[in-house]
Motif scaffolding. Structure first.
Motif, PDB file in Angstrom:
ATOM      1  N   TYR A  86       0.865  -1.175   0.000  1.00  0.00           N
ATOM      2  CA  TYR A  86       0.000   0.000   0.000  1.00  0.00           C
ATOM      3  C   TYR A  86       0.901   1.225   0.000  1.00  0.00           C
ATOM      4  N   HIS A  87       0.925   1.965  -1.106  1.00  0.00           N
ATOM      5  CA  HIS A  87       1.817   3.121  -1.189  1.00  0.00           C
ATOM      6  C   HIS A  87       1.183   4.204  -2.058  1.00  0.00           C
ATOM      7  N   GLY A 127      -6.438   1.058  -1.527  1.00  0.00           N
ATOM      8  CA  GLY A 127      -7.174   1.578  -0.375  1.00  0.00           C
ATOM      9  C   GLY A 127      -8.580   1.008  -0.246  1.00  0.00           C
ATOM     10  N   PRO A 128      -9.421   1.135  -1.279  1.00  0.00           N
ATOM     11  CA  PRO A 128     -10.775   0.582  -1.196  1.00  0.00           C
ATOM     12  C   PRO A 128     -10.797  -0.927  -0.956  1.00  0.00           C
ATOM     13  N   GLU A 129      -9.816  -1.653  -1.499  1.00  0.00           N
ATOM     14  CA  GLU A 129      -9.761  -3.101  -1.281  1.00  0.00           C
ATOM     15  C   GLU A 129      -9.464  -3.418   0.180  1.00  0.00           C
ATOM     16  N   LEU A 130      -8.550  -2.652   0.794  1.00  0.00           N
ATOM     17  CA  LEU A 130      -8.254  -2.853   2.214  1.00  0.00           C
ATOM     18  C   LEU A 130      -9.476  -2.516   3.070  1.00  0.00           C
ATOM     19  N   ILE A 131     -10.202  -1.473   2.693  1.00  0.00           N
ATOM     20  CA  ILE A 131     -11.432  -1.110   3.424  1.00  0.00           C
ATOM     21  C   ILE A 131     -12.455  -2.240   3.324  1.00  0.00           C
ATOM     22  N   LEU A 168      -5.633   6.234   3.977  1.00  0.00           N
ATOM     23  CA  LEU A 168      -6.321   5.012   4.389  1.00  0.00           C
ATOM     24  C   LEU A 168      -7.032   5.229   5.722  1.00  0.00           C
ATOM     25  N   VAL A 169      -6.403   5.959   6.628  1.00  0.00           N
ATOM     26  CA  VAL A 169      -7.043   6.276   7.907  1.00  0.00           C
ATOM     27  C   VAL A 169      -8.330   7.063   7.675  1.00  0.00           C
ATOM     28  N   ALA A 170      -8.288   8.034   6.762  1.00  0.00           N
ATOM     29  CA  ALA A 170      -9.473   8.836   6.469  1.00  0.00           C
ATOM     30  C   ALA A 170     -10.599   7.971   5.902  1.00  0.00           C
ATOM     31  N   LEU A 171     -10.241   7.042   5.010  1.00  0.00           N
ATOM     32  CA  LEU A 171     -11.251   6.140   4.451  1.00  0.00           C
ATOM     33  C   LEU A 171     -11.872   5.271   5.545  1.00  0.00           C
ATOM     34  N   ALA A 172     -11.031   4.739   6.426  1.00  0.00           N
ATOM     35  CA  ALA A 172     -11.523   3.882   7.506  1.00  0.00           C
ATOM     36  C   ALA A 172     -12.425   4.665   8.460  1.00  0.00           C
TER      37      ALA A 172
END
Length: 291
Positions: free
Chosen positions: A69-70, A78-82, A109-113
């Motif tokens: 993830y970079h 990002g969406p896949e990790l979410i 990623l934090v913002a998405l989570a």
């Protein structure tokens, strides 16, 4: 928008947890027991640089699956990790070194989570900026971390204008091949200030050079920069104008001061910058140079 309150511990979560795991900034011994346990127990480790992280995992015999993830794949990754978090998987996020989400894509990623009400839990560890601050010898009462300075001339000038007004201690990162240019720009814009140049934190060749900006520039002439640097710079003295008595423009009259900026920014913006430097109203500068 309704407020969402996260209870990190206790109770059952219907989704997984995103752990932000601090990793060593140089010395592999700067890894907490909790960080090792979290990386071992997570379903997945998301890393900015999988090659670098694999060295750490091998050292601590951590077998958890590793994914990338970079900055260049975050739009897809990002969406896949979410999605995996929403399915109940736990994910440990790590950066190249130090705390994730500071000057790296982990913040996205934090913002998405957070937007999806997925728990985000910090697992603290080493941090280069704060480590440099506490050994700098400068004030730690108030400080501002400003990341990497812009590369291009105009954005750098605007960055210097903004940061030069800060009264708190300033912490920033800089690469070795841009260090001299950045220090020269600081000296020109802010005048001579106390500074600590810190490199190779926690490593065998850890070095802290404390002095004035001009002295550190002179040192670089004899000792070319090596490795990434963390710079800790004294803030503007409270109550002073934007330019101190020893500022680069102190010996210039108003017309010469305006002319210096005018070549790059145009006359209107030059007048504004001179007013900022000298701590006087723009109107006064305009009237003085347009008589």
């Amino acid at each position: 928008m309704s407020i969402h309150v996260q209870k990190s511990f206790g109770g059952q979560h219907e989704v997984g947890t995103l752990y932000l795991v601090g990793t060593p900034i140089g010395n592999l011994e700067d890894m907490t027991f909790r960080a090792v346990r979290t990386l071992k127990e997570a379903d997945l480790i998301a890393a900015e640089d999988t090659r670098q992280t694999r060295k750490l995992l091998t050292h601590y015999d951590i077998q958890t699956r590793l994914v990338s993830y970079h900055e260049h794949n975050k739009q897809a990754s990002g969406p896949e990790l979410i999605r995996l978090l929403q399915e109940g998987k736990s994910i440990a996020l790590v950066s190249d070194a130090g705390l994730p989400a500071i000057s790296d894509p982990g913040a996205d990623l934090v913002a998405l989570a957070a937007a999806e009400a997925i728990p985000v839990v910090p697992v603290p560890g080493a941090n280069a900026a704060l480590s440099a601050l506490i050994v700098s010898g400068l004030s730690t009462e108030r400080f501002a971390f400003v990341g990497f300075p812009p590369r291009d001339k105009k954005p750098l000038g605007e960055w210097l204008d903004h940061c030069g007004k800060l009264e708190e201690t300033i912490i920033l990162y800089e690469s070795p091949h841009r260090l001299g240019r950045t220090l020269s720009a600081m000296l020109e814009a802010w005048g001579d200030r106390r500074i600590a140049m810190v490199r190779e934190l926690t490593k065998r060749h850890e070095e802290v050079a404390r002095g004035m900006i001009s002295e550190c520039l002179a040192r670089l002439e004899e000792h070319p920069p090596l490795g990434e640097y963390c710079l800790v710079v004294e803030g503007r003295k409270p109550g002073s104008g934007e330019g101190a008595e020893d500022a680069w423009w102190a010996q210039l009259d108003l017309e010469a001061h305006v002319s210096y900026y005018e070549a790059t920014y145009g006359r209107k913006e030059a007048i504004k910058k001179v007013a900022n430097d000298r701590g006087v109203p723009k109107r006064d500068v305009y009237n003085a140079v347009n008589r």
